[in-house]
Design an enzyme around this catalytic site. Structure first.
Site, PDB file in Angstrom:
ATOM      1  N   HIS A  19       0.851  -1.310  -0.162  1.00 13.48           N
ATOM      2  CA  HIS A  19       0.131   0.173  -0.150  1.00 13.48           C
ATOM      3  C   HIS A  19       0.554   1.189   0.155  1.00 13.48           C
ATOM      4  O   HIS A  19       0.286   2.279  -0.630  1.00 13.48           O
ATOM      5  CB  HIS A  19      -1.438  -0.433   1.329  1.00 13.48           C
ATOM      6  CG  HIS A  19      -2.095  -0.854   1.233  1.00 13.48           C
ATOM      7  ND1 HIS A  19      -2.574  -1.935   2.867  1.00 13.48           N
ATOM      8  CD2 HIS A  19      -2.756  -1.897   0.099  1.00 13.48           C
ATOM      9  CE1 HIS A  19      -3.343  -2.267   1.417  1.00 13.48           C
ATOM     10  NE2 HIS A  19      -3.348  -2.305   0.643  1.00 13.48           N
ATOM     11  N   ASP A 172      -2.662  -9.245  -7.242  1.00 13.46           N
ATOM     12  CA  ASP A 172      -2.633  -9.655  -6.169  1.00 13.46           C
ATOM     13  C   ASP A 172      -2.888 -10.989  -5.566  1.00 13.46           C
ATOM     14  O   ASP A 172      -3.607 -10.747  -5.359  1.00 13.46           O
ATOM     15  CB  ASP A 172      -2.275  -8.856  -5.092  1.00 13.46           C
ATOM     16  CG  ASP A 172      -3.183  -7.792  -4.762  1.00 13.46           C
ATOM     17  OD1 ASP A 172      -4.254  -7.874  -5.425  1.00 13.46           O
ATOM     18  OD2 ASP A 172      -2.887  -7.245  -3.384  1.00 13.46           O
TER      19      ASP A 172
END
Length: 296
Positions: A19, A172
Site C-alpha cells: 500500500h 495480487d
C-alpha cells in the site's frame, strides 16, 4: 479455491509494502489532469477491522502496521511512509487504528472526481465480493467504481487499453494455487501488448517455492523484452527467535515483493529512503532486510 481471506492478513508487513508503493504510484499518476483508470484484479473485501476475529486470530497486524505506528519512526517518517500513514489516519479519525483500508479503498481515497478517474474491482470470493459491494455502496463517489464478481485475469482483457490511455493495473492474487504465478506472468505479457504505456504493479509472497522465486525473474525478462522500465522491491521481517528447547512454529509469511512495469521515475529513490528504517522497525531476526532494484 476460496479458502484465502485477506481479513486474516490485513495490516501485516506485506500490506505496508504494497500500500505504501500503491499510494506513491497513484500520487504520481494523478499529478496530471488526464483521467486515470485503475484495475484491481483481486480486490478482496475492501475494508478490514483490525479488532475483528479474523485479524485477532492471526495477529499479523501486530508485526506490521501496529508495530510501525508504535515506533519512533511514525513520528518522523520518510516521505513515502508519511503519505501512507496520513492516508491510514484518514480512515481512523479517532486516532485509534481500528480500520485498515485494502487496496480498493486506498485507491479510491486518491481518485479525483473532477478528472473522472475510474476504478474497476474484481473479486471472485462470494463472501468477500458481497462485503466489497456493501462497503463500496457507502461511498459518496461510488459511481466511479465498478465491481465484478469474476476472474480478474479474464476481466482485465476487456478494459485495456483504457479510453484515456493512462492507467494502473494492480495484480495480487492469493497465490494459493501455484498456477497463479504463471497466470500473473502471462497477464503482464498479454497486457503489455494491448497497453504498453500502462503502469503494472504485481505483489507476490517471497516463500520457499520455485514459482515464487522465478516470478520476478520472469517479469524482468518480459519488461526488458518490451523495452519498458521496471522496479523490484522486497521487504523481509525475518523469523522471530524462539526460546531454547522450544519447538520452532510455522513462521508465517516473512517476506513479500512488489514488481512494477513503467514505475514512477522517483519511486526507486523514495523506496531506498523508506525501506531500510521500516525493515529495522519490523525486523524480527534471522533473514530480515530489504532490497530495491530497477532496470530498463
Amino acid at each position: 479455491m476460496f479458502s484465502y481471506r485477506h481479513g486474516f492478513h490485513a495490516g501485516n508487513h506485506a500490506d505496508v509494502l504494497k500500500h505504501m508503493v500503491l499510494i506513491a504510484v497513484l500520487k504520481h499518476l494523478t499529478a496530471k489532469p488526464t483521467a486515470v483508470t485503475i484495475v484491481d484484479t483481486h480486490a478482496g473485501a475492501g475494508l478490514y477491522r483490525l479488532d475483528s476475529d479474523f485479524a485477532g486470530t492471526s495477529g499479523e497486524a501486530q508485526d506490521g502496521i501496529v508495530k510501525l505506528l508504535a515506533s519512533p519512526l511514525a513520528a518522523e517518517p520518510p516521505p513515502l511512509l508519511a503519505d501512507y500513514l496520513e492516508l491510514l489516519a484518514g480512515f481512523n479519525p479517532s486516532g485509534r487504528t481500528k480500520i485498515y483500508p485494502g487496496s480498493p479503498f486506498v485507491t479510491h481515497a486518491l481518485m479525483r472526481q473532477e478528472a473522472r478517474d475510474r476504478l474497476w474491482l474484481f473479486e471472485l470470493h462470494p463472501t468477500d465480493s458481497k462485503a466489497l459491494a456493501g462497503h463500496v455502496d457507502q461511498l459518496e463517489r461510488k459511481r466511479q467504481v465498478s465491481i465484478r464478481r469474476e476472474d480478474g485475469f479474464e476481466g482485465l482483457r476487456a478494459l485495456l487499453p483504457p479510453p484515456s490511455r493512462r492507467g494502473l493495473v494492480l495484480i495480487d492474487p492469493s497465490y494459493e494455487i501455484k498456477s497463479d504465478y504463471a497466470k500473473v506472468a502471462h497477464c503482464i505479457q498479454e497486457s503489455l501488448k494491448k497497453f504498453a504505456t500502462g503502469t503494472y504493479m504485481v505483489w507476490y509472497p517471497v516463500i520457499p517455492r520455485p514459482e515464487a522465486h522465478e516470478l520476478p525473474r520472469r517479469l524482468k525478462t518480459l519488461a526488458n523484452q518490451a523495452g519498458k522500465p521496471w522496479l523490484h522491491a522486497t521487504l523481509n521481517i525475518g523469523q522471530a527467535p524462539h526460546e531454547p528447547g522450544e519447538a520452532a512454529g510455522r513462521p508465517g509469511l516473512t517476506a513479500s515483493g512488489v514488481f512494477l512495469v513503467n514505475p514512477p521515475h522517483t519511486l526507486k529513490a523514495a523506496l531506498q529512503a523508506a525501506l531500510p528504517p521500516i525493515a529495522e522497525v519490523l525486523g524480527r531476526g534471522r533473514g530480515q532486510g530489504q532490497a530495491v532494484e530497477a532496470g530498463g
